[in-house]
Design a protein around this motif. Sequence first.
Motif, PDB file in Angstrom:
ATOM      1  N   CYS A  45       0.857  -1.179   0.000  1.00 31.89           N
ATOM      2  CA  CYS A  45       0.000   0.000   0.000  1.00 31.89           C
ATOM      3  C   CYS A  45       0.898   1.235   0.000  1.00 31.89           C
ATOM      4  O   CYS A  45       1.517   1.569   1.010  1.00 31.89           O
ATOM      5  N   CYS A  91      -6.388  -1.296   1.026  1.00 35.45           N
ATOM      6  CA  CYS A  91      -5.371  -0.390   1.547  1.00 35.45           C
ATOM      7  C   CYS A  91      -6.010   0.754   2.333  1.00 35.45           C
ATOM      8  O   CYS A  91      -7.157   1.129   2.085  1.00 35.45           O
ATOM      9  N   PRO A  92      -5.280   1.334   3.257  1.00 31.80           N
ATOM     10  CA  PRO A  92      -5.780   2.495   4.001  1.00 31.80           C
ATOM     11  C   PRO A  92      -6.014   3.689   3.066  1.00 31.80           C
ATOM     12  O   PRO A  92      -5.464   3.747   1.956  1.00 31.80           O
ATOM     13  N   ASP A  93      -6.826   4.620   3.505  1.00 29.16           N
ATOM     14  CA  ASP A  93      -7.088   5.824   2.710  1.00 29.16           C
ATOM     15  C   ASP A  93      -5.785   6.531   2.378  1.00 29.16           C
ATOM     16  O   ASP A  93      -4.865   6.619   3.208  1.00 29.16           O
ATOM     17  N   GLY A  94      -5.719   7.027   1.163  1.00 29.65           N
ATOM     18  CA  GLY A  94      -4.531   7.758   0.727  1.00 29.65           C
ATOM     19  C   GLY A  94      -3.452   6.881   0.133  1.00 29.65           C
ATOM     20  O   GLY A  94      -2.403   7.382  -0.293  1.00 29.65           O
ATOM     21  N   THR A  95      -3.682   5.550   0.108  1.00 33.58           N
ATOM     22  CA  THR A  95      -2.701   4.630  -0.478  1.00 33.58           C
ATOM     23  C   THR A  95      -3.380   3.751  -1.522  1.00 33.58           C
ATOM     24  O   THR A  95      -4.607   3.618  -1.547  1.00 33.58           O
ATOM     25  N   GLN A 219      -7.943   1.053  -4.116  1.00 31.92           N
ATOM     26  CA  GLN A 219      -7.296   0.574  -2.898  1.00 31.92           C
ATOM     27  C   GLN A 219      -7.485  -0.929  -2.713  1.00 31.92           C
ATOM     28  O   GLN A 219      -6.903  -1.508  -1.792  1.00 31.92           O
TER      29      GLN A 219
END
Length: 379
Positions: A45, A91-95, A219
Motif C-alpha cells: 500500500c 489499503c488504508p485511505d490515501g494509499t 485501494q
Amino acid sequence: MSTRVRMPLVMVFLHLLFSATPIHSDQNVVPLKTFKISENVTYDCINIYKQPGLDHPLLKDHTIQLKPSVSKPELKNQTGNNKTYKRKMGCPDGTVLILRNSKEYINNTKLYTEKYFHPLTGDSHGTHIAGVRSRDGPYRGVEGWFSLHNYNIGRDQASYTQIYIGSGLNNQVNFIQAGWMINPSVFGETNHWSYGFWKSKDGKGCYNTACPGFVQISQEVPIAQPLDQPGEDVLHYSIHQDKRTGNWWITKLIPKVPNIDIGYWPKELFDLMDTGANMVGVGGAVQASRQGSSPLMGNGKFPDGGTRDSALFADVKVVNSNYEHRRIDYFPLETLLDSPKFYWLRIGKVKILGFFFTYGGPGGNSCYNVSSSTIVYSD
C-alpha cells in the motif's frame, strides 16, 4: 454480415505491441501496509501521490484524477454468477495497491518481450489469434464480458484473453490492452492473472506497473493479480477515455457490487488517441514456444457446442466518438482467425448475451497461418 480474414495490419500491430522493452522504476517509498498473497506475490500500500507510475518523464506535471468524470452504472444481475464477491485486499485511505516488482519479475518481463515473444510474420508463426475488431473509429472505449479459464502450459508459451483499443500511424502506435493471461515467462507461474499493457508515444510501454506510466487508483483491486476469486468465472472490463480529462480508465464491473475503477493511463502518454482511437477489438491470442508448439486458447475446446462449452465473449460494446455505447457489430466488423486447424471462432446474437462469440481450441504443433471462413450463426 460478411466475414473477412485480414492479417497484414494485425501483424504490424502485434509486432509493435510486443517488441517494446519495459523500463523499471524502483519503489523507494515505505509501504503503509503489505499483503503477501503467496511466496512470490506481494502487494504494498503506497502513498497514491508517491506511486512509481508517476515517475514517468511524461508525467512530471500530471495531476492525479481520483475518479472518472462519469461512472458506469452498477451492474444488477446480468451475465455472470450471483455469488458474493469477496475482497481480499484493502489499503488504508490515501494509499493504493502496487504489485511489488521483484528483479525476477522485471527480468522475466524483459526476457519475454525481447526473446520469447516473436511477432506474427512470414518467417515466424508464433502468435495466433481468434477475435473480432472494428477500424471505423474514432472510438472512446470498449467493454465486454469474458470467461475465465486456468490450465497448465509450457514455460515459454502464453495464452491471453483481451480487450484492446489503439491507433496507428506509419510505424507509430498507441495501444491499450487488458484482460487475463497465463504467462509463466512473465509471472513465473501458470496461474491466470489479470493484466494491462500499454504502448506510448515515446515508443515505450510495459505490462502492469513494471515500469512508470499506469496510475493506480483502487485501494482494493490492482491492475495485475492472480485470478483465484472463489466463484468468479467471468470478468467484465471496460476501457474508456474520460470525457473531461482525456485519460484512459480501466474499470472492473461486478454484478451486485459497486464498480471498481482500477486506475488509468494518463493522456500525456499518447499522441495518437487525443480524440479517441481508430481501432477496437476483443478476442483470444496465444504465443507458441520457440519450438513451434502452440498452447490452448480460451478453455482449450473448439466452439462447436453451446455457449458454456467453450470460452466466451459476451455483450461486447464500444463507445463511439460521441460517448454513446453501441454493440460492436453496429460498426463494420472484421473477423480475425489465422489458424482454423487449431482454433475456431463462432459468432452469435441473442438478447440476453447481446453480440457474443465463442472461441478457442487445443493448439498443437506447426499452427501455420491459412485463410478460412469463420462459422457465423444465430441462436
